[in-house]
Scaffold this motif. Structure first.
Motif, PDB file in Angstrom:
ATOM      1  N   GLY A  58     -29.985  40.449 -33.162  1.00 45.99           N
ATOM      2  CA  GLY A  58     -28.888  40.614 -32.223  1.00 45.99           C
ATOM      3  C   GLY A  58     -28.087  39.365 -31.926  1.00 45.99           C
ATOM      4  O   GLY A  58     -27.237  39.378 -31.038  1.00 45.99           O
ATOM      5  N   ARG A  59     -28.345  38.274 -32.618  1.00 45.44           N
ATOM      6  CA  ARG A  59     -27.574  37.050 -32.385  1.00 45.44           C
ATOM      7  C   ARG A  59     -26.119  37.249 -32.803  1.00 45.44           C
ATOM      8  O   ARG A  59     -25.828  38.039 -33.704  1.00 45.44           O
ATOM      9  N   PRO A  60     -25.187  36.542 -32.190  1.00 43.21           N
ATOM     10  CA  PRO A  60     -23.787  36.657 -32.610  1.00 43.21           C
ATOM     11  C   PRO A  60     -23.621  36.183 -34.049  1.00 43.21           C
ATOM     12  O   PRO A  60     -24.302  35.259 -34.500  1.00 43.21           O
ATOM     13  N   VAL A  61     -22.727  36.825 -34.774  1.00 42.76           N
ATOM     14  CA  VAL A  61     -22.498  36.502 -36.182  1.00 42.76           C
ATOM     15  C   VAL A  61     -21.273  35.599 -36.297  1.00 42.76           C
ATOM     16  O   VAL A  61     -20.235  35.865 -35.698  1.00 42.76           O
ATOM     17  N   THR A 141     -29.423  33.013 -40.948  1.00 39.74           N
ATOM     18  CA  THR A 141     -29.039  32.006 -39.956  1.00 39.74           C
ATOM     19  C   THR A 141     -27.799  32.421 -39.175  1.00 39.74           C
ATOM     20  O   THR A 141     -27.224  31.612 -38.432  1.00 39.74           O
ATOM     21  N   GLY A 142     -27.370  33.670 -39.324  1.00 34.72           N
ATOM     22  CA  GLY A 142     -26.325  34.211 -38.464  1.00 34.72           C
ATOM     23  C   GLY A 142     -24.904  34.074 -38.952  1.00 34.72           C
ATOM     24  O   GLY A 142     -23.974  34.128 -38.140  1.00 34.72           O
ATOM     25  N   TYR A 143     -24.698  33.915 -40.266  1.00 31.76           N
ATOM     26  CA  TYR A 143     -23.346  33.801 -40.798  1.00 31.76           C
ATOM     27  C   TYR A 143     -22.950  35.062 -41.577  1.00 31.76           C
ATOM     28  O   TYR A 143     -23.778  35.655 -42.287  1.00 31.76           O
ATOM     29  N   ARG A 144     -21.689  35.448 -41.438  1.00 30.14           N
ATOM     30  CA  ARG A 144     -21.096  36.507 -42.255  1.00 30.14           C
ATOM     31  C   ARG A 144     -20.192  35.814 -43.263  1.00 30.14           C
ATOM     32  O   ARG A 144     -19.110  35.339 -42.933  1.00 30.14           O
TER      33      ARG A 144
END
Length: 224
Positions: A58-61, A141-144
Motif C-alpha cells: 500500500g505504499r505510494p507509487v 521499492t515503490g516505483y512505476r
C-alpha cells in the motif's frame, strides 16, 4: 522504501527460461523501428508481480522512467547499462538502465528518461532516437517505471556522474535476447512468500531483478 535483505548472487539457479534466441535479422535498426511502429499482439511477463505487490504493502507509487539504449555498432548491436554507485539509497551497486524518478518539470516519461540519461551518463539527447516504450513495470521499492527504448549510433561520448554511476558498460544484444541466458532464481521471503526473479549474468556483471524483468519484456516483444 523496501530494502534488499538478500544477496541475489547467492541464490541458486532453479531453471533456465530456454526460449530460442531472437533472429539476427530482427536486430537491425530498420526492423526495430518498424516493430515499435506496428506492434504485434503480445503479452508482458508477470513473473513476480504478486510478491512485489506484497512488498509495497500500500505504499505510494513513484513514477519513474529508464532509457533502454540499443547501441548500433557495425559489428553487432549492444545494450548500454550502468552500475549504480554503492552509496545510493535504492538499488545501490546494482546493474540498471539510465533513469530515475519523474520530476514535476518533465513533460512526459520519455522526457524523464532523456533527462536522467543526460544527467547520469552525459548522453546528449540529440544523439538519441526514441523508437517506443514498453509496458510499465512496478518495482518492490515503490516505483512505476516506464521503459523507453532508443537507438544510438556510435560514436558517442559518455561521462558517468560519480554521485550516481560507478560504471558504464555494454552487453551484446544477441546475448540478452537468448532465453538460454535467462536464469530463474528464487528467494523465500520473511512473510512466507517465495519470490522468483530473472538473472542474466554477463562476464563480471550481474543483471537481475527489475532490469532483467524489463529485458524479458523486450525479448517477448521483439520475438512476438
Amino acid at each position: 522504501m523496501v530494502k534488499l535483505t538478500f544477496d541475489p548472487l547467492m541464490m541458486p539457479v532453479d531453471a533456465v527460461a530456454g526460449e530460442s534466441a531472437l533472429a539476427p535479422e530482427r536486430m537491425n535498426a530498420t526492423w526495430l523501428r518498424q516493430r515499435f511502429a506496428q506492434q504485434p499482439e503480445w503479452h508482458p511477463e508477470d513473473l513476480d508481480s504478486q510478491a512485489i505487490q506484497r512488498m509495497q504493502q500500500g505504499r505510494p507509487v513513484t513514477p519513474a522512467s529508464v532509457l533502454i539504449p540499443i547501441v548500433m555498432h557495425e559489428a553487432q548491436p549492444t545494450l548500454l547499462f550502468t552500475q549504480r554507485a554503492a552509496h545510493l539509497t535504492d538499488h545501490a551497486g546494482q546493474v540498471s538502465f539510465p533513469g530515475g524518478r519523474m520530476e514535476q518539470s518533465d513533460a512526459s516519461p520519455v522526457e524523464t528518461a532523456l533527462r536522467e540519461a543526460e544527467e547520469e551518463i552525459g548522453l546528449v539527447r540529440s544523439q538519441v532516437e526514441v523508437i517506443g516504450t514498453l509496458p510499465e513495470y512496478f518495482t518492490g521499492t515503490g516505483y512505476r517505471v516506464t521503459p523507453v527504448v532508443c537507438l544510438i549510433v556510435p560514436p558517442v561520448s559518455l561521462r558517468a556522474d560519480p554521485d550516481e554511476v560507478a560504471e558504464i558498460f555494454e552487453v551484446p544484444l544477441a546475448f540478452l535476447m537468448d532465453g538460454l541466458n535467462h536464469q530463474l532464481r528464487s528467494i523465500d521471503l520473511p512473510d512466507g512468500y517465495r519470490r522468483t526473479f530473472y538473472a542474466m549474468p554477463y562476464e563480471r556483471f550481474f543483471i537481475w531483478g527489475a532490469t532483467a524483468a524489463m529485458l524479458r519484456n523486450l525479448f517477448h516483444f521483439l520475438r512476438a
